[in-house]
Design a protein around this motif. Structure first.
Motif, PDB file in Angstrom:
ATOM      1  N   SER A  85       1.053   0.262   0.889  1.00 61.14           N
ATOM      2  CA  SER A  85       0.153  -0.694   1.331  1.00 61.14           C
ATOM      3  C   SER A  85      -0.548  -1.598   0.337  1.00 61.14           C
ATOM      4  O   SER A  85      -0.200  -1.433  -0.914  1.00 61.14           O
ATOM      5  CB  SER A  85      -1.111   0.565   1.823  1.00 61.14           C
ATOM      6  OG  SER A  85      -2.384  -0.392   1.983  1.00 61.14           O
ATOM      7  N   GLY A  86      -1.140  -2.539   0.802  1.00 64.53           N
ATOM      8  CA  GLY A  86      -2.056  -3.481  -0.196  1.00 64.53           C
ATOM      9  C   GLY A  86      -1.214  -4.114  -1.283  1.00 64.53           C
ATOM     10  O   GLY A  86      -0.203  -4.632  -1.250  1.00 64.53           O
ATOM     11  N   ILE A  87      -1.916  -4.070  -2.245  1.00 59.82           N
ATOM     12  CA  ILE A  87      -1.485  -4.449  -3.694  1.00 59.82           C
ATOM     13  C   ILE A  87      -0.038  -3.977  -4.211  1.00 59.82           C
ATOM     14  O   ILE A  87       0.582  -4.661  -4.429  1.00 59.82           O
ATOM     15  CB  ILE A  87      -2.571  -4.559  -4.634  1.00 59.82           C
ATOM     16  CG1 ILE A  87      -3.842  -5.185  -4.232  1.00 59.82           C
ATOM     17  CG2 ILE A  87      -2.055  -4.762  -6.143  1.00 59.82           C
ATOM     18  CD1 ILE A  87      -5.048  -5.086  -5.262  1.00 59.82           C
TER      19      ILE A  87
ATOM     20  N   ASN B 209       6.198   4.616  -3.282  1.00 58.90           N
ATOM     21  CA  ASN B 209       5.314   5.789  -3.615  1.00 58.90           C
ATOM     22  C   ASN B 209       4.099   5.519  -2.740  1.00 58.90           C
ATOM     23  O   ASN B 209       3.448   4.374  -2.658  1.00 58.90           O
ATOM     24  CB  ASN B 209       5.026   6.291  -5.096  1.00 58.90           C
ATOM     25  CG  ASN B 209       3.923   7.232  -5.086  1.00 58.90           C
ATOM     26  OD1 ASN B 209       2.929   6.931  -5.334  1.00 58.90           O
ATOM     27  ND2 ASN B 209       4.042   8.508  -4.644  1.00 58.90           N
ATOM     28  N   GLY B 210       3.581   6.756  -2.088  1.00 57.26           N
ATOM     29  CA  GLY B 210       2.335   6.685  -1.366  1.00 57.26           C
ATOM     30  C   GLY B 210       2.236   7.427  -0.138  1.00 57.26           C
ATOM     31  O   GLY B 210       3.236   7.763   0.113  1.00 57.26           O
ATOM     32  N   LEU B 211       1.077   7.507   0.492  1.00 58.54           N
ATOM     33  CA  LEU B 211       0.796   8.090   1.713  1.00 58.54           C
ATOM     34  C   LEU B 211       1.195   7.177   2.828  1.00 58.54           C
ATOM     35  O   LEU B 211       1.155   6.202   2.747  1.00 58.54           O
ATOM     36  CB  LEU B 211      -0.449   8.737   1.588  1.00 58.54           C
ATOM     37  CG  LEU B 211      -0.975   9.292   0.522  1.00 58.54           C
ATOM     38  CD1 LEU B 211      -2.452   9.470   0.587  1.00 58.54           C
ATOM     39  CD2 LEU B 211      -0.509  10.586  -0.112  1.00 58.54           C
TER      40      LEU B 211
ATOM     41  N   THR C  34      -7.534  -5.830   1.229  1.00 63.71           N
ATOM     42  CA  THR C  34      -6.520  -4.702   1.433  1.00 63.71           C
ATOM     43  C   THR C  34      -7.272  -3.640   2.240  1.00 63.71           C
ATOM     44  O   THR C  34      -8.521  -3.818   2.170  1.00 63.71           O
ATOM     45  CB  THR C  34      -5.946  -3.974   0.208  1.00 63.71           C
ATOM     46  OG1 THR C  34      -7.150  -3.513  -0.328  1.00 63.71           O
ATOM     47  CG2 THR C  34      -5.380  -5.080  -0.591  1.00 63.71           C
ATOM     48  N   PRO C  35      -6.605  -2.687   3.003  1.00 61.27           N
ATOM     49  CA  PRO C  35      -7.359  -1.505   3.421  1.00 61.27           C
ATOM     50  C   PRO C  35      -8.212  -0.771   2.544  1.00 61.27           C
ATOM     51  O   PRO C  35      -9.321  -0.574   3.211  1.00 61.27           O
ATOM     52  CB  PRO C  35      -6.026  -0.534   3.906  1.00 61.27           C
ATOM     53  CG  PRO C  35      -4.809  -1.543   3.897  1.00 61.27           C
ATOM     54  CD  PRO C  35      -5.068  -2.780   3.080  1.00 61.27           C
TER      55      PRO C  35
ATOM     56  N   PRO D 242      -7.816  -7.242 -11.191  1.00 60.51           N
ATOM     57  CA  PRO D 242      -8.059  -7.845  -9.898  1.00 60.51           C
ATOM     58  C   PRO D 242      -9.303  -7.897  -9.614  1.00 60.51           C
ATOM     59  O   PRO D 242     -10.201  -7.065  -9.773  1.00 60.51           O
ATOM     60  CB  PRO D 242      -7.136  -7.160  -8.656  1.00 60.51           C
ATOM     61  CG  PRO D 242      -6.296  -6.382  -9.556  1.00 60.51           C
ATOM     62  CD  PRO D 242      -6.977  -5.892 -10.825  1.00 60.51           C
ATOM     63  N   GLY D 243      -9.657  -9.024  -8.958  1.00 63.17           N
ATOM     64  CA  GLY D 243     -11.072  -9.246  -8.502  1.00 63.17           C
ATOM     65  C   GLY D 243     -10.724  -8.640  -7.048  1.00 63.17           C
ATOM     66  O   GLY D 243      -9.794  -7.959  -6.833  1.00 63.17           O
TER      67      GLY D 243
ATOM     68  N   ASN E  22      -0.410   1.881  -9.841  1.00 62.70           N
ATOM     69  CA  ASN E  22      -1.203   1.217  -9.086  1.00 62.70           C
ATOM     70  C   ASN E  22      -2.117   2.054  -7.927  1.00 62.70           C
ATOM     71  O   ASN E  22      -3.179   1.368  -7.490  1.00 62.70           O
ATOM     72  CB  ASN E  22      -0.245   0.240  -8.196  1.00 62.70           C
ATOM     73  CG  ASN E  22      -1.078  -0.430  -6.928  1.00 62.70           C
ATOM     74  OD1 ASN E  22      -1.714  -1.369  -7.040  1.00 62.70           O
ATOM     75  ND2 ASN E  22      -0.807   0.258  -5.778  1.00 62.70           N
TER      76      ASN E  22
ATOM     77  N   GLY F 114       1.643   4.111  -5.116  1.00 64.83           N
ATOM     78  CA  GLY F 114       0.643   3.615  -4.313  1.00 64.83           C
ATOM     79  C   GLY F 114       1.163   2.244  -3.505  1.00 64.83           C
ATOM     80  O   GLY F 114       0.385   1.159  -3.347  1.00 64.83           O
TER      81      GLY F 114
ATOM     82  N   ALA G 170       5.259  11.787  -3.777  1.00 66.47           N
ATOM     83  CA  ALA G 170       4.457  12.455  -4.783  1.00 66.47           C
ATOM     84  C   ALA G 170       2.814  12.015  -4.489  1.00 66.47           C
ATOM     85  O   ALA G 170       2.830  10.916  -4.318  1.00 66.47           O
ATOM     86  CB  ALA G 170       5.093  12.113  -6.127  1.00 66.47           C
ATOM     87  N   ASN G 171       2.114  13.104  -4.663  1.00 62.38           N
ATOM     88  CA  ASN G 171       0.879  12.900  -4.438  1.00 62.38           C
ATOM     89  C   ASN G 171       0.416  12.754  -5.723  1.00 62.38           C
ATOM     90  O   ASN G 171       0.089  13.582  -6.674  1.00 62.38           O
ATOM     91  CB  ASN G 171       0.186  14.218  -3.649  1.00 62.38           C
ATOM     92  CG  ASN G 171      -1.335  13.874  -3.375  1.00 62.38           C
ATOM     93  OD1 ASN G 171      -1.921  13.287  -3.897  1.00 62.38           O
ATOM     94  ND2 ASN G 171      -1.745  14.672  -1.969  1.00 62.38           N
TER      95      ASN G 171
END
Ligand code: NAD
Length: 260
Positions: A14-16, A34-36, A190-191, A185-186, A90, A11, A62-63
């Motif tokens: 994006s984001g973290i 990795n990620g979409l 992110t998206p 994390p708090g 993640n 993942g 990989a999904n």
């Protein structure tokens, strides 16, 4: 500091996850992303990261919903890079709804991506780590691995599961140079969180500004979102030599949320 180590960050488009991948690369690790997402955009991220840090950056599509693809991703990196020294689990999704209205397919997807994929990737990475006597597994859990909030049944069940899995695996491999930790994390803007704001506003019949102030940041005594780079820095530390005695922990990086 992590020169020559090979890392997978699930993942990380994006984001973290993207911040973690960037910071591992900045510390000298080769990283498989990795990620979409849009493949051209992912390729641009990959190429920029490789150029900026002068390390090898790969990508696996990989999904995380599919356990064969999760295990296949780890096996492919082991074959192509030679080792998987660092595994950061993640990837995660969220859905907000009262438990009696929670769609079954959302429950199944959240448990598969947020919890089962952590098990499958870990199981696939451990034999190589054991053979080399070194490994770092970092699971990105959540403050919701330690405390609950209404309307997030699947996510909170999955994240509490990640905390338990982290401790169990840490004990199993403690004498083999492998550490296994979770970061909790708090709220990080992110998206994933941006999408929750309108959904939570609808579920709770509040304005979006009120959701940010009275639901999200109300939990965080610092009254600010956690920065993705703050999570990345913790991952880099946990992957280093000086963190060899830190294992089986669920470390809050949450602006004081779970201290209350
Ligand atoms: P994000 O939506 O920005 O990123 C999620 C990543 O996971 C993306 O790269 C996405 O492509 C990937 N992903 C989603 N489904 C996938 C699938 N089926 N297969 C492969 N990849 C998939 O979210 P984020 O906020 O960066 O969240 C990252 C992790 O941090 C999650 O596990 C989340 O639960 C956790 N977390 C986030 C927060 C927060 O406030 N943002 C707080 C605590 C924990």
């Amino acid at each position: 500091m992590l020169n020559g180590k090979n890392a997978i960050v699930t993942g990380s488009t994006s984001g973290i996850g993207l911040a973690i991948a960037n910071m591992l690369a900045a510390s000298g690790a080769n990283v498989t992303l990795n990620g979409l997402g849009n493949l051209d955009e992912i390729e641009a991220i990959r190429a920029t990261m490789a150029d900026s840090h002068d390390v090898e950056i790969g990508y696996s599509s990989a999904n995380m919903l599919n356990h064969r693809e999760v295990r296949g991703m780890v096996e492919d990196v082991q074959k192509s890079a030679g080792t998987v020294d660092i595994l950061v689990n993640n990837a995660g999704i969220q859905h907000v709804a009262p438990v009696d209205e929670f769609p079954a397919e959302k429950w199944d997807a959240i448990i598969a991506i947020n919890l089962s994929a952590v098990f499958h990737a870990t199981a696939a990475a451990l034999p190589g780590m054991k053979a080399r006597g070194f490994g770092r597994i970092v699971n990105i859990a959540s403050a919701h691995a330690l405390v609950a909030s209404p309307y997030k049944a699947a996510y909170i069940a999955a994240k509490h599961g990640v905390a338990g899995l982290t401790k169990t695996v840490a004990l199993e491999v403690a004498e083999q140079g492998i550490t296994v930790n979770a970061i909790a994390p708090g709220y990080v803007l992110t998206p994933l969180v941006e999408k929750q704001i309108p959904a939570t506003a609808k579920t709770r019949d509040m304005s979006e500004d009120d959701v940010i102030r009275d639901v999200m940041l109300a939990r965080q005594p610092t009254k600010r979102f956690v920065e993705a780079e703050e999570i990345g820095a913790m991952v880099v530390f946990l992957c280093g030599k000086n963190a060899a005695s830190i294992t089986g922990t669920v470390l809050p990086v949450d602006g004081g949320w779970v201290a209350q």
